[in-house]
Write a protein that holds these residues in place. Structure first.
Motif, PDB file in Angstrom:
ATOM      1  N   ARG A  45       0.838  -1.199   0.000  1.00  0.00           N
ATOM      2  CA  ARG A  45       0.000   0.000   0.000  1.00  0.00           C
ATOM      3  C   ARG A  45       0.876   1.253   0.000  1.00  0.00           C
ATOM      4  NH1 ARG A  45      -5.595  -0.324   0.967  1.00  0.00           N
ATOM      5  NH2 ARG A  45      -5.383   1.936   0.635  1.00  0.00           N
ATOM      6  N   PRO A  46       1.283   1.711  -1.189  1.00  0.00           N
ATOM      7  CA  PRO A  46       2.119   2.914  -1.263  1.00  0.00           C
ATOM      8  C   PRO A  46       1.491   4.131  -0.592  1.00  0.00           C
ATOM      9  CG  PRO A  46       2.088   1.782  -3.387  1.00  0.00           C
ATOM     10  CD  PRO A  46       1.064   1.102  -2.526  1.00  0.00           C
ATOM     11  N   ALA A  66       1.875   7.888   4.014  1.00  0.00           N
ATOM     12  CA  ALA A  66       1.346   8.426   5.273  1.00  0.00           C
ATOM     13  C   ALA A  66       2.323   8.164   6.413  1.00  0.00           C
ATOM     14  CB  ALA A  66      -0.012   7.796   5.583  1.00  0.00           C
ATOM     15  N   ALA A  67       2.932   6.977   6.435  1.00  0.00           N
ATOM     16  CA  ALA A  67       3.907   6.647   7.478  1.00  0.00           C
ATOM     17  C   ALA A  67       5.114   7.580   7.410  1.00  0.00           C
ATOM     18  CB  ALA A  67       4.348   5.192   7.338  1.00  0.00           C
ATOM     19  N   ARG A  68       5.571   7.900   6.210  1.00  0.00           N
ATOM     20  CA  ARG A  68       6.702   8.820   6.067  1.00  0.00           C
ATOM     21  C   ARG A  68       6.344  10.204   6.614  1.00  0.00           C
ATOM     22  NH1 ARG A  68       8.126   5.565   1.549  1.00  0.00           N
ATOM     23  NH2 ARG A  68       6.501   6.444   0.227  1.00  0.00           N
ATOM     24  N   ASN A  89       3.169   2.705  15.639  1.00  0.00           N
ATOM     25  CA  ASN A  89       2.088   2.049  14.917  1.00  0.00           C
ATOM     26  C   ASN A  89       0.957   3.045  14.704  1.00  0.00           C
ATOM     27  OD1 ASN A  89      -0.770   0.668  15.607  1.00  0.00           O
ATOM     28  ND2 ASN A  89       0.429  -0.734  14.349  1.00  0.00           N
ATOM     29  N   PHE A  90       0.285   2.934  13.560  1.00  0.00           N
ATOM     30  CA  PHE A  90      -0.966   3.670  13.421  1.00  0.00           C
ATOM     31  C   PHE A  90      -2.039   2.766  12.836  1.00  0.00           C
ATOM     32  CE2 PHE A  90       1.250   4.622   9.427  1.00  0.00           C
ATOM     33  CZ  PHE A  90       0.255   4.669   8.454  1.00  0.00           C
ATOM     34  N   MET A  99      -7.692   7.700   9.228  1.00  0.00           N
ATOM     35  CA  MET A  99      -6.836   7.617  10.409  1.00  0.00           C
ATOM     36  C   MET A  99      -7.685   7.444  11.663  1.00  0.00           C
ATOM     37  SD  MET A  99      -4.049   7.702  12.117  1.00  0.00           S
ATOM     38  CE  MET A  99      -2.746   8.214  10.979  1.00  0.00           C
ATOM     39  N   LEU A 100      -7.307   6.502  12.506  1.00  0.00           N
ATOM     40  CA  LEU A 100      -7.953   6.328  13.805  1.00  0.00           C
ATOM     41  C   LEU A 100      -7.063   6.798  14.946  1.00  0.00           C
ATOM     42  CD1 LEU A 100      -9.616   2.812  13.378  1.00  0.00           C
ATOM     43  CD2 LEU A 100     -10.629   5.067  12.989  1.00  0.00           C
TER      44      LEU A 100
END
Length: 342
Positions: free
Chosen positions: A240-241, A246-248, A261-262, A279-280
């Motif tokens: 999932r690019p 989003a992680a970056r 972690n998200f 996003m949670l």
């Protein structure tokens, strides 16, 4: 190099096992002599019970000096310990905390985090807060929408504690199936009328796929992230690019160092299909499901320690193995009493 993992959740044992055979001598401390993370370490000692805040930090600094610890990955009091990094550094100890104390507490307070979140990175479900029966009723009235279920959870909590999806009426079949995370609206009102409430969230319940993204970063730079989709037997490791991007951005936005972690859940897109990740929450700690992500070829704790000690070869970091269906089998281990107190 002596590395200490302090009192933390059981998943820490998986990190210790992943470091076996590395250049790091593995130490673990805990207040419970029977805790599983002690069985996974080469060397252990017990933490005193009841110490908090600066008292705990001072004890930990002294323990590192006594045992020759050079690196610490804290679990307990990691927020407060962020203010002690200079004192540890002066004693020759590298203390790896996820971010500043203020940032960690901001992420931990889900209502504050959601208010500040940049929805250009990922959208969020509709939500509001309540702290009494009266404000709960007002919140329900403001968010109620046809064909949309509502859910509640504490603004501070871990591992789905206090999370419930609200049903309009009691559901006997749900009860008989053992669905733990549902309750009727009437039961919720009765519960919330029974005493003083902490700040709670009321949210739209998204009905799409739920994902957990495990990440490791150093000084705001994302090193690796693994996306796993929950549901069914085991979990699916996905390519999932969009979520990697989003992680970056999360790593850089909060200047994170460590394993974090998200959580996302898919909500309606423009066509009304549940395909848009929302996003949670972000957890500035390793998730309980980190073992699944490590099965995708990412040694999270080794990447973190190598980055912290300046020996990480970024070009040699293995790629994430996607398309895997991962499950786990529980393993029983024998732990000797002497090893727990050595």
């Amino acid at each position: 190099m002596n590395v200490l993992f302090t009192k933390n959740f059981t998943v820490t044992a998986a990190q210790l096992h992943a470091l076996k055979g590395s250049r790091y001598a593995l130490w673990a401390s805990h207040s419970d002599p029977g805790h599983g993370m002690l069985a996974a370490a080469d060397h252990t000692f017990l933490e005193p019970r009841g110490l908090l805040g600066d008292d705990y930090a001072a004890w930990l600094l002294d323990a590192c000096a006594r045992h020759g610890i050079q690196l610490v990955i804290p679990g307990k009091e990691r927020e407060r310990l962020a203010g002690w990094e200079e004192q540890f550094a002066a004693a020759g100890v590298t203390l790896i905390t996820p971010a500043s104390e203020a940032t960690q507490r901001h992420l931990d307070r889900k209502d504050e985090f959601l208010r500040d979140w940049d929805t250009d990175i990922l959208p969020v479900p509709r939500w509001t807060t309540f702290d009494s029966l009266e404000t709960f009723d007002e919140a329900v009235a403001s968010l109620r929408q046809p064909d949309v279920r509502l859910c509640v959870k504490p603004a501070r909590g871990i591992y789905a504690s206090g999370f419930r999806v609200l049903l309009d009426t009691p559901d006997l079949n749900s009860f008989l199936r053992g669905d733990l995370y549902q309750m009727s609206h009437a039961s919720a009102r009765e519960l919330f009328a029974s005493g003083e409430l902490p700040t709670m969230l009321l949210m739209h319940t998204l009905e799409g796929a739920e994902r957990s993204v495990d990440c490791v970063a150093w000084q705001g730079e994302l090193l690796r992230a693994v996306v796993r989709r929950k549901g069914g037997e085991g979990q699916q490791i996905e390519d999932r690019p969009d979520l990697l991007e989003a992680a970056r951005q999360i790593s850089a936005r909060y200047g994170l160092s460590g394993i974090f972690n998200f959580q996302t859940k898919d909500g309606p897109d423009a066509d009304g299909r549940n395909r848009t990740p929302n996003m949670l929450e972000i957890n500035a700690r390793a998730s309980g499901g980190l073992r699944y992500s490590m099965a995708a070829g990412v040694n999270f704790p080794l990447l973190l320690l190598d980055a912290a000690t300046g020996v990480l070869d970024r070009a040699a970091i293995p790629p994430v193995l996607t398309g895997l269906r991962v499950t786990e089998d529980k393993v029983a281990r024998v732990m000797q009493g002497e090893e727990a107190t050595a």
